[in-house]
Design a protein around this motif. Sequence first.
Motif, mmCIF file in Angstrom:
data_model
loop_
_atom_site.group_PDB
_atom_site.id
_atom_site.type_symbol
_atom_site.label_atom_id
_atom_site.label_comp_id
_atom_site.label_asym_id
_atom_site.label_seq_id
_atom_site.Cartn_x
_atom_site.Cartn_y
_atom_site.Cartn_z
ATOM 1 N N MET A 1 -1.960 -5.486 2.540
ATOM 2 C CA MET A 1 -1.170 -6.452 3.304
ATOM 3 C C MET A 1 0.085 -6.861 2.541
ATOM 4 N N LEU A 2 -0.062 -7.123 1.254
ATOM 5 C CA LEU A 2 1.076 -7.559 0.449
ATOM 6 C C LEU A 2 2.131 -6.459 0.349
ATOM 7 N N ILE A 3 1.675 -5.215 0.152
ATOM 8 C CA ILE A 3 2.619 -4.101 0.067
ATOM 9 C C ILE A 3 3.384 -3.943 1.372
ATOM 10 N N LYS A 4 2.655 -3.983 2.498
ATOM 11 C CA LYS A 4 3.307 -3.850 3.798
ATOM 12 C C LYS A 4 4.217 -5.049 4.075
ATOM 13 N N ARG A 5 3.824 -6.232 3.624
ATOM 14 C CA ARG A 5 4.643 -7.427 3.846
ATOM 15 C C ARG A 5 5.958 -7.309 3.098
ATOM 16 N N LEU A 6 5.933 -6.765 1.891
ATOM 17 C CA LEU A 6 7.165 -6.566 1.137
ATOM 18 C C LEU A 6 8.100 -5.606 1.859
ATOM 19 N N GLY A 7 7.515 -4.717 2.672
ATOM 20 C CA GLY A 7 8.321 -3.794 3.464
ATOM 21 C C GLY A 7 8.789 -4.383 4.779
ATOM 22 N N GLY A 8 8.494 -5.658 5.019
ATOM 23 C CA GLY A 8 8.978 -6.331 6.210
ATOM 24 C C GLY A 8 7.976 -6.446 7.347
ATOM 25 N N LEU B 1 -8.552 -3.623 -0.271
ATOM 26 C CA LEU B 1 -8.566 -4.903 -0.972
ATOM 27 C C LEU B 1 -7.699 -4.901 -2.225
ATOM 28 N N PHE B 2 -7.767 -3.816 -3.009
ATOM 29 C CA PHE B 2 -7.235 -3.876 -4.368
ATOM 30 C C PHE B 2 -6.228 -2.792 -4.742
ATOM 31 N N LEU B 3 -6.177 -1.680 -4.023
ATOM 32 C CA LEU B 3 -5.392 -0.534 -4.491
ATOM 33 C C LEU B 3 -4.181 -0.294 -3.607
ATOM 34 N N TRP B 4 -3.574 0.857 -3.742
ATOM 35 C CA TRP B 4 -2.347 1.180 -3.033
ATOM 36 C C TRP B 4 -2.624 2.302 -2.034
ATOM 37 N N ARG C 1 0.916 -1.818 13.039
ATOM 38 C CA ARG C 1 1.809 -2.415 12.043
ATOM 39 C C ARG C 1 1.631 -3.940 12.034
ATOM 40 N N GLY C 2 1.063 -4.432 10.930
ATOM 41 C CA GLY C 2 0.867 -5.861 10.769
ATOM 42 C C GLY C 2 -0.346 -6.431 11.471
#
Length: 246
Positions: A60-67, A134-137, A176-177
């Motif tokens: 979620m955080l990675i995708k959020r950084l992408g907008g 939860l934890f990885l990329w 997406r999201g």
Amino acid sequence: MAEESNATAPRGPEPEEERPRKRRRSWFRRLVLAFLLVLILPLLLIPIYSIVNPPVTTLMLIKRLGGAPIERSWVALDDISPNLVNAVVMAEDAKFCRHHGIDLGELRAAWREAQKGGEMRGASTITMQTVKNLFLWPSRSYVRKAVEFPLALYADLVLSKRRILEIYLNVVEWDRGIYGAEAAAQHYFNRPAANLTRAEGARLAATLPAPDVRNPANPGPVTRDLARLFARRAAAAGPHIDCLTK
């Protein structure tokens, strides 16, 4: 007196060649610390997640950084229709109740395919996908798998099968999201996850491998065919989901 004066004399300027080496050592230490944090933090959080719902995931955080937005609403496993629960288990990991986080049979089959020149399949279990979310990329790599395997074994040891599946169904991305069964059910079918029909649950399960291109509300031929297959499997899921009974 002369000896004492020499001992306390200030050092001369640092040699120019030492500065790049110090910077490299500093960056290396930071990378090592970051890697250790990736390993240690899940070991601390997984037991906590046995009773506390994860507030956010790395994905979620990675995708959020992408907008991308974050739309989710946590629901208990009992508040998710068995039509979806059974379809997801049968589509993603039919041996979920039998393995300990890693399906060794699937891994061997994937390795044999790769040895014959085929593409290396992920052979991911629901437990592996849960710890990855939860934890990885998201990008596939041998480094990620090397971390994912022991985390899956640890999660299976610490968490119940019901809890693992409950977490997975609440954090997995369906568009997406759009994260989790409740948000997906409302997004695609305008109804709560508890009221999903057999066809809707199967279509959502068919969407999971490719949420960016598959739409369960308006399925293409591939999604429709997979949904019919998963609906049939879900109807006969009984022996495969015995670990989910209370």
